[in-house]
Scaffold this active site. Structure first.
Site, PDB file in Angstrom:
ATOM      1  N   HIS A  75     -30.634  32.631 -11.343  1.00  0.00           N
ATOM      2  CA  HIS A  75     -32.047  32.342 -11.629  1.00  0.00           C
ATOM      3  C   HIS A  75     -32.636  31.335 -10.625  1.00  0.00           C
ATOM      4  O   HIS A  75     -32.184  31.248  -9.504  1.00  0.00           O
ATOM      5  CB  HIS A  75     -32.207  31.885 -13.085  1.00  0.00           C
ATOM      6  CG  HIS A  75     -31.463  32.774 -14.041  1.00  0.00           C
ATOM      7  ND1 HIS A  75     -31.959  33.982 -14.457  1.00  0.00           N
ATOM      8  CD2 HIS A  75     -30.223  32.662 -14.609  1.00  0.00           C
ATOM      9  CE1 HIS A  75     -31.081  34.567 -15.270  1.00  0.00           C
ATOM     10  NE2 HIS A  75     -30.014  33.789 -15.379  1.00  0.00           N
ATOM     11  N   GLU A  89     -31.561  27.063 -17.996  1.00  0.00           N
ATOM     12  CA  GLU A  89     -30.355  27.609 -17.360  1.00  0.00           C
ATOM     13  C   GLU A  89     -30.351  27.401 -15.844  1.00  0.00           C
ATOM     14  O   GLU A  89     -29.337  27.032 -15.263  1.00  0.00           O
ATOM     15  CB  GLU A  89     -30.252  29.111 -17.681  1.00  0.00           C
ATOM     16  CG  GLU A  89     -29.057  29.787 -17.037  1.00  0.00           C
ATOM     17  CD  GLU A  89     -29.009  31.281 -17.291  1.00  0.00           C
ATOM     18  OE1 GLU A  89     -29.943  31.805 -17.934  1.00  0.00           O
ATOM     19  OE2 GLU A  89     -28.038  31.918 -16.848  1.00  0.00           O
ATOM     20  N   HIS A 143     -23.815  31.088 -14.772  1.00  0.00           N
ATOM     21  CA  HIS A 143     -24.865  31.349 -15.761  1.00  0.00           C
ATOM     22  C   HIS A 143     -24.583  30.620 -17.070  1.00  0.00           C
ATOM     23  O   HIS A 143     -23.453  30.184 -17.324  1.00  0.00           O
ATOM     24  CB  HIS A 143     -24.981  32.855 -16.044  1.00  0.00           C
ATOM     25  CG  HIS A 143     -25.581  33.613 -14.902  1.00  0.00           C
ATOM     26  ND1 HIS A 143     -26.896  33.987 -14.860  1.00  0.00           N
ATOM     27  CD2 HIS A 143     -25.026  34.037 -13.734  1.00  0.00           C
ATOM     28  CE1 HIS A 143     -27.144  34.617 -13.725  1.00  0.00           C
ATOM     29  NE2 HIS A 143     -26.024  34.667 -13.013  1.00  0.00           N
ATOM     30  N   GLU A 206     -20.336  32.633 -18.030  1.00  0.00           N
ATOM     31  CA  GLU A 206     -21.353  32.240 -19.025  1.00  0.00           C
ATOM     32  C   GLU A 206     -20.757  31.068 -19.792  1.00  0.00           C
ATOM     33  O   GLU A 206     -20.039  31.249 -20.779  1.00  0.00           O
ATOM     34  CB  GLU A 206     -21.669  33.401 -19.966  1.00  0.00           C
ATOM     35  CG  GLU A 206     -22.286  34.615 -19.296  1.00  0.00           C
ATOM     36  CD  GLU A 206     -23.789  34.487 -19.088  1.00  0.00           C
ATOM     37  OE1 GLU A 206     -24.378  33.460 -19.493  1.00  0.00           O
ATOM     38  OE2 GLU A 206     -24.371  35.424 -18.501  1.00  0.00           O
TER      39      GLU A 206
HETATM   40 ZN   LIG Z   1     -28.306  33.895 -16.403  1.00  0.00          ZN
END
Ligand SMILES: [Zn+2]
Length: 243
Positions: A75, A89, A143, A206
């Protein structure tokens, strides 16, 4: 008397119906993290399926040559990624990935690149194209998860489906991150864009849910983020050097 019975029944019924709405149900166990899949942008021009298949199915750890590693903070810029509990994030993963890069630069004989070093917009195509153009040996994307239920929490790491080398890389990273989580969701497979269109073994972490208060509190801690950064680095070290 009859009226009273009806009233009691109605009260019981109302309580039974409203209970599930009060306690959010965590049915996230088999849900894939909300990241961009390969259908969301066109493939980079330097995507080479032949090179990809030859490296991804190779289960033998490469020779002792120093690796080229691309770290990909997800991102950024116009895309903050998941947002919740006072953090974004895009900010958290840039912090963790930068810490990983600094740790590896100080400790490992590797050539290191990042797909972004500030809060800038970088397309998926640019991320994969960049790694392919550098001839990277390892690609790792950073992430943070999110889910509609705030009770979903914990760690998961994604590999490219069916790739032995991506599985090795992802498993090595997962094993080094595990000590920092009470909920272990496993190594999963998904055709995320950056896993599919990178020509080298790739993994996507994640590291907790921004939608969970406890995970988010941890992700605000510099010590926690440093632990994750070193965990990622050590996982890559095990993958490449075998220890
Ligand atoms: Zn992400």
């Amino acid at each position: 008397m009859k009226w009273t019975k009806t009233l009691v029944a109605a009260l019981v019924c109302t309580t039974a119906l409203s209970a599930p709405a009060l306690a959010a149900k965590d049915d996230s166990a088999n849900v894939i993290a909300p990241e961009a899949h390969y259908t969301e942008e066109k493939a980079p021009a330097n995507y080479n399926p032949a090179a990809k298949s030859s490296t991804r199915v190779n289960s033998i750890v490469p020779d002792a040559a120093n690796p080229i590693i691309v770290l990909d903070p997800g991102h950024g810029g116009t895309d903050p990624g998941a947002v919740g509990n006072g953090i974004r994030e895009s900010d958290v993963v840039l912090d963790i990935a930068t810490r990983s890069k600094n740790y590896m630069a100080a400790n490992y004989p590797a050539t290191l690149y990042m797909t972004r070093t500030a809060d800038t917009t970088v397309s998926l195509e640019s991320r994969a194209s960049f790694a392919n153009s550098k001839g990277a040996n390892i690609f790792v994307s950073y992430h943070i998860n999110s889910y509609t239920s705030s009770t979903a929490n914990g760690l998961e790491v994604y590999q490219y489906p069916g790739s032995t080398s991506s599985n090795q890389l992802s498993t090595n990273i997962y094993n080094k991150l595990k000590p920092y989580y009470s909920t272990l969701r496993g190594v999963k497979s998904a055709e995320f864009y950056v896993l599919k269109y990178t020509n080298m073994p790739a993994s996507l972490g994640e590291t907790g849910f921004i939608s969970n208060a406890t995970d988010a509190t941890n992700l605000k801690s510099a010590t926690f983020k440093q632990n994750l950064a070193v965990g990622y680095a050590q996982g890559m070290h095990v993958y490449w050097w075998g220890f």
